[in-house]
Enzyme design. Structure first.
Site, PDB file in Angstrom:
ATOM      1  N   THR A  71      17.050 -24.704   7.091  1.00  0.00           N
ATOM      2  CA  THR A  71      15.888 -25.059   6.274  1.00  0.00           C
ATOM      3  C   THR A  71      15.332 -23.822   5.571  1.00  0.00           C
ATOM      4  O   THR A  71      15.080 -23.837   4.362  1.00  0.00           O
ATOM      5  CB  THR A  71      14.801 -25.706   7.155  1.00  0.00           C
ATOM      6  OG1 THR A  71      15.374 -26.841   7.807  1.00  0.00           O
ATOM      7  CG2 THR A  71      13.594 -26.137   6.354  1.00  0.00           C
ATOM      8  N   THR A 237      10.836  -9.108  13.281  1.00  0.00           N
ATOM      9  CA  THR A 237      11.859  -8.633  14.220  1.00  0.00           C
ATOM     10  C   THR A 237      12.950  -9.688  14.356  1.00  0.00           C
ATOM     11  O   THR A 237      12.660 -10.875  14.509  1.00  0.00           O
ATOM     12  CB  THR A 237      11.208  -8.325  15.591  1.00  0.00           C
ATOM     13  OG1 THR A 237      10.199  -7.347  15.377  1.00  0.00           O
ATOM     14  CG2 THR A 237      12.218  -7.813  16.601  1.00  0.00           C
ATOM     15  N   CYS A 326      16.007 -35.369  11.490  1.00  0.00           N
ATOM     16  CA  CYS A 326      14.690 -35.029  10.933  1.00  0.00           C
ATOM     17  C   CYS A 326      13.921 -36.274  10.513  1.00  0.00           C
ATOM     18  O   CYS A 326      12.710 -36.286  10.501  1.00  0.00           O
ATOM     19  CB  CYS A 326      14.840 -34.116   9.743  1.00  0.00           C
ATOM     20  SG  CYS A 326      16.154 -32.942   9.955  1.00  0.00           S
TER      21      CYS A 326
HETATM   22  C1  LIG Z   1      22.598 -30.622   5.472  1.00  0.00           C
HETATM   23  C2  LIG Z   1      21.531 -29.941   6.261  1.00  0.00           C
HETATM   24  N1  LIG Z   1      20.754 -29.022   5.676  1.00  0.00           N
HETATM   25  C3  LIG Z   1      19.790 -28.377   6.335  1.00  0.00           C
HETATM   26  C4  LIG Z   1      19.547 -28.641   7.664  1.00  0.00           C
HETATM   27  C5  LIG Z   1      18.446 -27.915   8.361  1.00  0.00           C
HETATM   28  O1  LIG Z   1      18.951 -26.930   9.224  1.00  0.00           O
HETATM   29  P1  LIG Z   1      18.010 -26.356  10.399  1.00  0.00           P
HETATM   30  O2  LIG Z   1      17.844 -27.434  11.385  1.00  0.00           O
HETATM   31  O3  LIG Z   1      18.807 -25.199  10.945  1.00  0.00           O
HETATM   32  O4  LIG Z   1      16.760 -25.895   9.785  1.00  0.00           O
HETATM   33  C6  LIG Z   1      20.330 -29.600   8.329  1.00  0.00           C
HETATM   34  C7  LIG Z   1      20.049 -29.936   9.734  1.00  0.00           C
HETATM   35  O5  LIG Z   1      19.758 -31.029  10.090  1.00  0.00           O
HETATM   36  C8  LIG Z   1      21.342 -30.275   7.601  1.00  0.00           C
HETATM   37  O6  LIG Z   1      22.100 -31.206   8.172  1.00  0.00           O
END
Ligand SMILES: Cc1ncc(COP(=O)(O)O)c(C=O)c1O
Length: 380
Positions: A71, A237, A326
């Site tokens: 993200t 850090t 999510c």
């Molecule tokens: C295609 C995609 N992009 C971004 C993310 C976000 O990654 P993170 O959970 O490491 O923030 C995900 C995770 O669900 C994802 O599947």
């Protein structure tokens, strides 16, 4: 029996990864910014990890910036392109992860950036002619942001093809490669892409750590300020154990990409065949050919149990999902399936696999799924 078929949400950490991380929880606790030997030991581990990741991607270590995950890396690329690289128009798609969609929407509302969504077909493929038209008609500096593989349905773009098109029109190109990192060979010397992203927890590494690859032709300012870490691109850090674990996980994944691909594709094909034989009217959501081999998303026949299906599978010890992790807390369904006009009244389930998944686990999941789709009538 516990069966984990939600590897697109996150993967279990490989034991070897934990082993590589352990000394950094205990003995090597120095701050990498400290110049004494405690700090230097840890700094050297961070730079070794950076070199290792760069080797896997065939790029320079200077092109890797560690982040807290996918993200943040997506946010950094898109915001950086707008703030420092003069982008005034973003071309993206309705099926991107929210890390991209919400960031792009924010660029529109807060910074007046023009947004265009490229047309997709029913399987989620980008309409290349439309993309070319959007680029040809764009008078402003443009960023194209299109994911390499969709996390819900697995449909993929051809990274080289889109990279070449963007180069032809002088556009910047960002691709969210969170689902393909460690699962497909990526060669940054060959592919014309300015930004790609990775998250360690999608390839058997730890959570809370990822990276942004930014090609040496682009320089962006930090999202997070307050220190000179990551060559002034990301203050704070470093997550040392995470970074060390991520490098180990990517090394392991890349050591045998073909082997893992063959094995996991075999599992996906096996489950698809089982479902087609045992469930009437099952169809695959997304593309069946050029597709992420870790993801199988199926539309199941309508059932009275539809809203309870994932819950019933969970009670049986089986983890699968109705969309991305999510959005699983919301009851609005999947934005990806909605964008592709997939009927969401009958259940759509995403099964996602890893190199640790077994055929026995799939047999059990299919058996329980069939049971819940055809419940034994209650006798009164
Ligand atoms: C295609 C995609 N992009 C971004 C993310 C976000 O990654 P993170 O959970 O490491 O923030 C995900 C995770 O669900 C994802 O599947």
């Amino acid at each position: 029996m516990k069966v984990y078929l939600d590897n697109a949400a996150t993967t279990p950490m490989a034991p070897e990864v934990l082993e590589a991380m352990m000394p950094f929880f205990t003995t090597h606790f120095g701050n990498p910014s400290s110049t004494h030997q405690f700090g230097r030991t840890v700094k050297s581990a961070v730079e070794t990890a950076r070199k290792s990741i760069a080797r896997q991607l065939n790029c320079s270590p200077m092109e890797i910036c560690f982040t807290s995950g996918g993200t943040e890396a997506d946010n950094m690329a898109i915001n950086g392109a707008v703030s420092q690289l003069g982008v005034r128009h973003i071309i993206s798609s309705e099926v991107e992860h929210h890390a991209v969609l919400h960031t792009v929407a924010h660029c529109h509302t807060d910074r007046d950036i023009r947004i265009s969504m490229v047309d997709l077909d029913k399987q989620g493929h980008v309409n290349i002619a439309h993309l070319r038209k959007l680029l040809a008609d764009s008078e402003e500096k443009t960023l194209v942001s299109l994911m390499h593989a969709n996390n819900e349905i697995g449909t993929m773009i051809d990274l080289d093809e889109i990279g070449d098109i963007c180069a032809e029109y002088g556009a910047l190109f960002h691709s969210d490669t969170v689902q393909t990192m460690g699962h497909f060979k990526l060669d940054m010397a060959k592919t014309k892409v300015h930004f790609i992203t990775g998250a360690a927890h999608k390839f058997h590494g730890p959570k809370g750590v990822g990276f942004l690859y930014l090609s040496k032709d682009v320089h962006i300012e930090p999202l997070i300020r307050g220190g000179s870490q990551e060559r002034n691109m990301r203050a704070g850090t470093e997550n040392i154990y995470g970074i060390v674990g991520m490098a180990k996980a990517l090394e392991m994944a890349c050591a045998d990409i073909e082997g893992h691909q063959k094995y996991v594709q075999g599992l996906k094909d096996y489950m698809k065949k089982q479902l087609c034989e045992k469930v009437r009217n099952v169809t695959v959501n997304g593309c069946e050919d050029r597709s992420l081999y870790t993801v199988l998303n199926v539309k199941l026949p309508p059932t009275d149990n539809a809203s309870m299906l994932l819950f019933l599978m969970d009670i049986d010890g089986i983890a699968c999902s109705g969309g991305s992790a999510c959005s699983s807390g919301s009851n609005q369904g999947s934005h990806v399936l909605r964008a592709l006009h997939v009927d969401q009244k009958s259940p759509n389930v995403r099964f996602s696999f890893s190199r640790y998944t077994t055929r026995e686990e799939i047999d059990y999941a299919v058996e329980r799924l069939v049971h819940h789709l055809n419940p034994i009538p209650v006798m009164h």
